[in-house]
Design an enzyme around this catalytic site. Structure first.
Site, PDB file in Angstrom:
ATOM      1  N   GLU A   1      -7.687  -3.101  23.909  1.00 57.22           N
ATOM      2  CA  GLU A   1      -8.436  -1.851  23.692  1.00 57.22           C
ATOM      3  C   GLU A   1      -9.747  -2.091  22.942  1.00 57.22           C
ATOM      4  OE1 GLU A   1      -6.166   0.975  21.439  1.00 57.22           O
ATOM      5  OE2 GLU A   1      -7.535   2.608  21.961  1.00 57.22           O
TER       6      GLU A   1
ATOM      7  N   ARG B   1      -4.480 -11.120  17.768  1.00 61.89           N
ATOM      8  CA  ARG B   1      -3.671 -10.534  18.839  1.00 61.89           C
ATOM      9  C   ARG B   1      -2.439 -11.380  19.186  1.00 61.89           C
ATOM     10  NH1 ARG B   1      -8.314  -9.787  23.227  1.00 61.89           N
ATOM     11  NH2 ARG B   1      -8.939 -11.758  22.277  1.00 61.89           N
TER      12      ARG B   1
ATOM     13  N   ASP C   1      -8.828 -13.996  15.517  1.00 63.00           N
ATOM     14  CA  ASP C   1      -8.199 -13.223  16.593  1.00 63.00           C
ATOM     15  C   ASP C   1      -6.760 -12.938  16.173  1.00 63.00           C
ATOM     16  OD1 ASP C   1      -7.165 -12.190  18.962  1.00 63.00           O
ATOM     17  OD2 ASP C   1      -8.299 -13.573  20.233  1.00 63.00           O
TER      18      ASP C   1
HETATM   19  N1  LIG Z   1     -12.964  -7.943  15.547  1.00 65.49           N
HETATM   20  C1  LIG Z   1     -13.796  -7.730  16.567  1.00 65.49           C
HETATM   21  N2  LIG Z   1     -13.272  -7.380  17.751  1.00 65.49           N
HETATM   22  C2  LIG Z   1     -14.128  -7.165  18.766  1.00 65.49           C
HETATM   23  C3  LIG Z   1     -15.519  -7.281  18.646  1.00 65.49           C
HETATM   24  N3  LIG Z   1     -16.081  -6.986  19.832  1.00 65.49           N
HETATM   25  C4  LIG Z   1     -15.077  -6.708  20.676  1.00 65.49           C
HETATM   26  N4  LIG Z   1     -13.901  -6.810  20.047  1.00 65.49           N
HETATM   27  C5  LIG Z   1     -12.550  -6.629  20.554  1.00 65.49           C
HETATM   28  O1  LIG Z   1     -12.271  -7.738  21.370  1.00 65.49           O
HETATM   29  C6  LIG Z   1     -11.232  -7.389  22.276  1.00 65.49           C
HETATM   30  C7  LIG Z   1     -11.616  -7.949  23.628  1.00 65.49           C
HETATM   31  O2  LIG Z   1     -11.414  -9.289  23.543  1.00 65.49           O
HETATM   32  P1  LIG Z   1     -12.446 -10.400  23.861  1.00 65.49           P
HETATM   33  O3  LIG Z   1     -12.313 -11.439  22.784  1.00 65.49           O
HETATM   34  O4  LIG Z   1     -13.800  -9.797  24.092  1.00 65.49           O
HETATM   35  O5  LIG Z   1     -12.022 -11.015  25.210  1.00 65.49           O
HETATM   36  P2  LIG Z   1     -10.638 -11.668  25.532  1.00 65.49           P
HETATM   37  O6  LIG Z   1      -9.703 -10.546  25.814  1.00 65.49           O
HETATM   38  O7  LIG Z   1     -10.215 -12.626  24.468  1.00 65.49           O
HETATM   39  O8  LIG Z   1     -10.958 -12.555  26.776  1.00 65.49           O
HETATM   40  P3  LIG Z   1     -11.266 -12.130  28.254  1.00 65.49           P
HETATM   41  O9  LIG Z   1      -9.931 -12.013  28.914  1.00 65.49           O
HETATM   42  O10 LIG Z   1     -12.057 -13.237  28.826  1.00 65.49           O
HETATM   43  O11 LIG Z   1     -12.018 -10.838  28.189  1.00 65.49           O
HETATM   44  C8  LIG Z   1     -11.102  -5.877  22.211  1.00 65.49           C
HETATM   45  O12 LIG Z   1      -9.934  -5.574  21.460  1.00 65.49           O
HETATM   46  C9  LIG Z   1     -12.328  -5.437  21.435  1.00 65.49           C
HETATM   47  O13 LIG Z   1     -12.093  -4.269  20.663  1.00 65.49           O
HETATM   48  C10 LIG Z   1     -16.036  -7.650  17.359  1.00 65.49           C
HETATM   49  O14 LIG Z   1     -17.222  -7.786  17.151  1.00 65.49           O
HETATM   50  N5  LIG Z   1     -15.138  -7.862  16.377  1.00 65.49           N
END
Ligand SMILES: Nc1nc2c(ncn2[C@@H]2O[C@H](COP(=O)(O)OP(=O)(O)OP(=O)(O)O)[C@@H](O)[C@H]2O)c(=O)[nH]1
Length: 378
Positions: free
Chosen positions: A199, A293, A291
């Site tokens: 999200e 998650r 990260d």
């Molecule tokens: N803490 C933080 N979270 C962010 C930022 N920008 C986007 N996000 C969060 O990053 C998440 C999306 O993850 P990403 O790291 O962009 O991509 P990914 O899911 O790891 O990788 P892909 O599958 O390639 O998209 C979402 O939960 C966003 O809310 C930020 O500047 N700081």
């Protein structure tokens, strides 16, 4: 205090005053610790930082203390970010998968003409409503289809446990008498296309150009929505291979806002980014992992949707640039098999800047993903 405007909190030190060591809010601030570095700039007090996490070190995470807000931190805090002996970038792998149950499903016609089925899940790990956005008719939820003791046909149809289509006057959840053959789901011809999406309120709802989350969600839906021959000629070569396969797929939409730190903390991270930190440093400064998650819920939801290795030995094709996600989604015992990683190249890169998100922030955001988080965006 006399210099403060009327609306200022009485706890706030005025900006023009360097905090003194006698001020309890800044009691552990000292010039020697390198915290007060500018004449006009107050140090960040300890209370600024979340006590929840100890900053982990992140691969490639050497920080430029001279030009970074870490200079406002205690030496020990800066050192923890620079030299910590563990990193927590890789998602947490749960030993056991959580239990998930699809409690309701509904058909959603979308603004681009395609239809999808929104599946809402409950689980025994958190209290959030995680979602599966299913395109096509051949992906069904086992837990949704299960018969509940005592339920009526109307109950089943209301919670979305029906085959075929709903229409006024329909009485059976099993037979769609309006449509011959609707009882049986079409056989799946190839590994389903899957996106695990976290999200991002800012990128998906309030038009933020700090990240490409909204664009990625749109792109995933586009790839799953239409007959593959309609794939745009802009599609990168690796996606052209999808042409031979029929569309359809599933987006697992996880409520892990801000890479798991939540919206409030992400907004603080944005402010730190405007103060000079990159996305990883900002998380660490707030004492969150780069990260935070995990993907056990997504693995369990994929299994419930018959995309797990037990019923789907052909595996899935995963739309992502994040290598950690590929391993994590497979689960502790390879409950899901990722047969192929399908990259997601930002639209602006693919179209030479003609389309897609343009901002100075997004360039830094993508660069940090590549240099510090190991994303494969090429
Ligand atoms: N803490 C933080 N979270 C962010 C930022 N920008 C986007 N996000 C969060 O990053 C998440 C999306 O993850 P990403 O790291 O962009 O991509 P990914 O899911 O790891 O990788 P892909 O599958 O390639 O998209 C979402 O939960 C966003 O809310 C930020 O500047 N700081």
């Amino acid at each position: 205090m006399a210099n403060l405007p009327a609306h200022a909190s009485p706890k706030l030190a005025p900006h023009s005053i360097v905090p003194t060591q006698t001020d309890p809010e800044f009691s552990n601030v000292s010039q020697e610790d390198g915290i007060v570095t500018g004449e006009q700039t107050p140090a960040l007090p300890d209370s600024f930082l979340s006590p929840a996490f100890t900053p982990p070190v992140t691969p490639g995470g050497s920080l430029d203390i001279a030009t970074n807000p870490t200079k406002f931190l205690h030496k020990s805090q800066s050192a923890a970010i620079q030299h910590g002996d563990e990193h927590t970038k890789a998602p947490k792998l749960l030993e056991e998968l959580p239990r998930v149950e699809c409690v309701v499903r509904a058909r959603i016609p979308t603004s681009n003409g395609a239809e999808m089925f929104l599946h809402l899940y409950h689980n025994d790990l958190d209290n959030k409503e995680h979602l599966a956005i299913v395109f096509g008719n051949n992906i069904r939820s086992r837990s949704l289809d299960r018969v509940h003791p005592g339920e009526t046909e109307m109950d089943r149809m209301i919670r979305g446990a029906y085959v075929g289509k709903l229409h006024p006057g329909r009485v059976s959840s099993w037979d769609d008498d309006d449509k011959a053959g609707s009882n049986s789901s079409p056989r799946r011809m190839e590994p389903p296309l899957v996106r695990i999406h976290s999200e991002c309120y800012t990128g998906e709802t309030v038009w933020s150009a700090r990240c490409d989350c909204g664009e990625q969600l749109d792109e995933a839906a586009r790839l799953m929505s239409f007959p593959v021959q309609d794939l745009s000629s802009e599609a990168p070569p690796e996606l052209q291979s999808l042409r031979s396969q029929s569309a359809g797929g599933v987006i697992i939409y996880l409520r892990q806002e801000g890479r798991g730190i939540g919206l409030g903390e992400k907004l603080k991270a944005y402010n730190l980014q405007d103060l000079g930190s990159d996305t990883v440093e900002a998380n660490l400064l707030l004492r969150h992992p780069a990260d935070a998650r995990s993907y056990g819920l997504a693995t369990a939801m994929l299994m419930d949707l018959d995309c797990g290795a037990d019923t789907n030995p052909d595996g899935i094709r995963l739309l992502t640039n994040n290598p950690d996600k590929v391993r994590a989604i497979e689960g502790p015992n390879r409950e899901v098999m990722v047969k192929e990683r399908v990259p997601m190249i930002p639209l602006a890169w693919r179209t030479g800047g003609e389309r897609g998100i343009k901002s100075s922030e997004i360039e830094g955001y993508l660069q940090t993903k590549i240099s510090k988080m190991g994303h494969m965006i090429q």
